[in-house]
Design an enzyme around this catalytic site. Sequence first.
Site, PDB file in Angstrom:
ATOM      1  N   LYS A   1      -7.155  11.232 -21.506  1.00  0.00           N
ATOM      2  CA  LYS A   1      -6.345  10.140 -20.958  1.00  0.00           C
ATOM      3  C   LYS A   1      -6.396  10.012 -19.432  1.00  0.00           C
ATOM      4  CE  LYS A   1      -5.266   8.302 -23.921  1.00  0.00           C
ATOM      5  NZ  LYS A   1      -6.247   7.708 -24.911  1.00  0.00           N
TER       6      LYS A   1
ATOM      7  N   SER B   1       0.501   9.030 -20.709  1.00  0.00           N
ATOM      8  CA  SER B   1      -0.555   8.383 -21.484  1.00  0.00           C
ATOM      9  C   SER B   1      -0.917   9.216 -22.717  1.00  0.00           C
ATOM     10  CB  SER B   1      -1.777   8.172 -20.584  1.00  0.00           C
ATOM     11  OG  SER B   1      -2.805   7.515 -21.280  1.00  0.00           O
TER      12      SER B   1
ATOM     13  N   HIS C   1     -14.220  16.360 -23.292  1.00  0.00           N
ATOM     14  CA  HIS C   1     -12.913  16.762 -22.760  1.00  0.00           C
ATOM     15  C   HIS C   1     -12.832  18.283 -22.633  1.00  0.00           C
ATOM     16  CE1 HIS C   1     -11.274  12.785 -22.936  1.00  0.00           C
ATOM     17  NE2 HIS C   1     -11.168  12.717 -24.247  1.00  0.00           N
TER      18      HIS C   1
HETATM   19  S1  PPS Z   1      -9.433   9.180 -23.957  1.00  0.00           S
HETATM   20  O1  PPS Z   1      -8.823   8.978 -25.302  1.00  0.00           O
HETATM   21  O2  PPS Z   1      -9.153  10.538 -23.458  1.00  0.00           O
HETATM   22  O3  PPS Z   1     -10.847   8.871 -23.939  1.00  0.00           O
HETATM   23  O4  PPS Z   1      -8.642   8.176 -23.011  1.00  0.00           O
HETATM   24  P1  PPS Z   1      -9.094   7.756 -21.532  1.00  0.00           P
HETATM   25  O5  PPS Z   1     -10.049   6.646 -21.620  1.00  0.00           O
HETATM   26  O6  PPS Z   1      -9.448   8.938 -20.731  1.00  0.00           O
HETATM   27  O7  PPS Z   1      -7.713   7.230 -20.928  1.00  0.00           O
HETATM   28  C1  PPS Z   1      -7.026   6.107 -21.406  1.00  0.00           C
HETATM   29  C2  PPS Z   1      -6.138   5.611 -20.279  1.00  0.00           C
HETATM   30  O8  PPS Z   1      -6.967   4.925 -19.312  1.00  0.00           O
HETATM   31  C3  PPS Z   1      -6.495   3.593 -19.184  1.00  0.00           C
HETATM   32  N1  PPS Z   1      -7.604   2.676 -18.900  1.00  0.00           N
HETATM   33  C4  PPS Z   1      -7.645   1.889 -17.820  1.00  0.00           C
HETATM   34  N2  PPS Z   1      -6.781   1.735 -16.800  1.00  0.00           N
HETATM   35  C5  PPS Z   1      -7.092   0.818 -15.860  1.00  0.00           C
HETATM   36  N3  PPS Z   1      -8.197   0.041 -15.895  1.00  0.00           N
HETATM   37  C6  PPS Z   1      -9.085   0.166 -16.915  1.00  0.00           C
HETATM   38  N4  PPS Z   1     -10.175  -0.602 -16.934  1.00  0.00           N
HETATM   39  C7  PPS Z   1      -8.820   1.123 -17.930  1.00  0.00           C
HETATM   40  N5  PPS Z   1      -9.472   1.495 -19.064  1.00  0.00           N
HETATM   41  C8  PPS Z   1      -8.703   2.448 -19.634  1.00  0.00           C
HETATM   42  C9  PPS Z   1      -5.841   3.319 -20.536  1.00  0.00           C
HETATM   43  O9  PPS Z   1      -5.027   2.178 -20.469  1.00  0.00           O
HETATM   44  C10 PPS Z   1      -5.088   4.614 -20.745  1.00  0.00           C
HETATM   45  O10 PPS Z   1      -4.011   4.774 -19.845  1.00  0.00           O
HETATM   46  P2  PPS Z   1      -2.488   4.310 -20.145  1.00  0.00           P
HETATM   47  O11 PPS Z   1      -1.680   4.817 -18.993  1.00  0.00           O
HETATM   48  O12 PPS Z   1      -2.081   4.944 -21.431  1.00  0.00           O
HETATM   49  O13 PPS Z   1      -2.493   2.822 -20.192  1.00  0.00           O
END
Ligand code: PPS
Length: 299
Positions: A53, A143, A113
């Site tokens: 996340k 998150s 991860h």
């Molecule tokens: S995972 O399941 O570990 O692969 O998740 P990961 O992609 O690392 O993290 C998901 C969070 O990243 C946010 N996210 C973004 N934020 C801003 N801009 C963009 N383009 C974007 N893409 C993914 C996603 O909304 C999750 O965060 P939260 O705070 O839950 O919204």
Amino acid sequence: TDIVSIEHVSIPSMAKLFYFHGVGMINQFTKNWDNIQNFKARPDDILTATYPKAGTTWVSYILDLLYFAHMGPDRQTSIPLHDRVPFLEICKPPLPLHLTSKLPTTPRLIKTHLPVQFVPKSFWEQRCRVVYVARNAKDNAVSYFHFERMDSGMPEPGKWSTFLQNFMEGKMVFGSWYDHVNGWWEKKQTYSGFHFMFYEDLIEDCGREIDRLCSFLSLSPSPEEKERVKASVTFDNMKQNKMTNYSTFDSMNQTISPFMRKGKVGDWKNHFTVAQNEQFDEDYKQKMKNPDLKFRYEI
Ligand code: PPS
């Protein structure tokens, strides 16, 4: 905020956390362990590593577009991102390890991860380039909490207060956030092919972070190409895009909480009570003593 009324709603899960070489894990990430450890990296592989996340999907998509947007629209409209940038240690059909070794692209973009000590040694031997993305602990915890509520492959998070306590104690899948981030930060000090990124920097200025990434990778996209990447990877566009929003992933119930949930710095303020925040800060000081590794909690 309405967090109190929603915090008990989680998708039922059979996943149970256990300790694996001292790190919290679940079966789907350990059952193929020997094969994962024996993974044969190639020198041009690029490994994107994160604590869950922290911005994996965002950076994976940026990388995929930088390298492969020129392959035409079919790739972008028909292959989900999680098949283009497979998840090294996940173990459910189709086995991404299989997918990873058969990736037709050069370079192969691979996501993990794993805490640094679990990374298959071939990546280091082959001197693969590594991009690590880190996110401030408070937003990262929030998150992760919502993700565990909506993904049946993960353990159930319990109430927010319970989850936060577990997060602080490192009782999490992929272990302690503190150990993960510190471990990878230390690796950066001795390994040259390493680019360390922060989620908060991406939020602040995505174009600047794309430039830095390109300079690390020795890529020189045209200004138009760069603009196209930047426009495609906004939160709103990735949330709408079926290839990047995980709507093709069946273990997730996105009506409980969408994968692309908020995409903000500072949502922790809607979750932490004053007392939780004080306790968290106190504990954080004990665990994060390196003054060089600094996070931002608001932009
Ligand atoms: S995972 O399941 O570990 O692969 O998740 P990961 O992609 O690392 O993290 C998901 C969070 O990243 C946010 N996210 C973004 N934020 C801003 N801009 C963009 N383009 C974007 N893409 C993914 C996603 O909304 C999750 O965060 P939260 O705070 O839950 O919204």
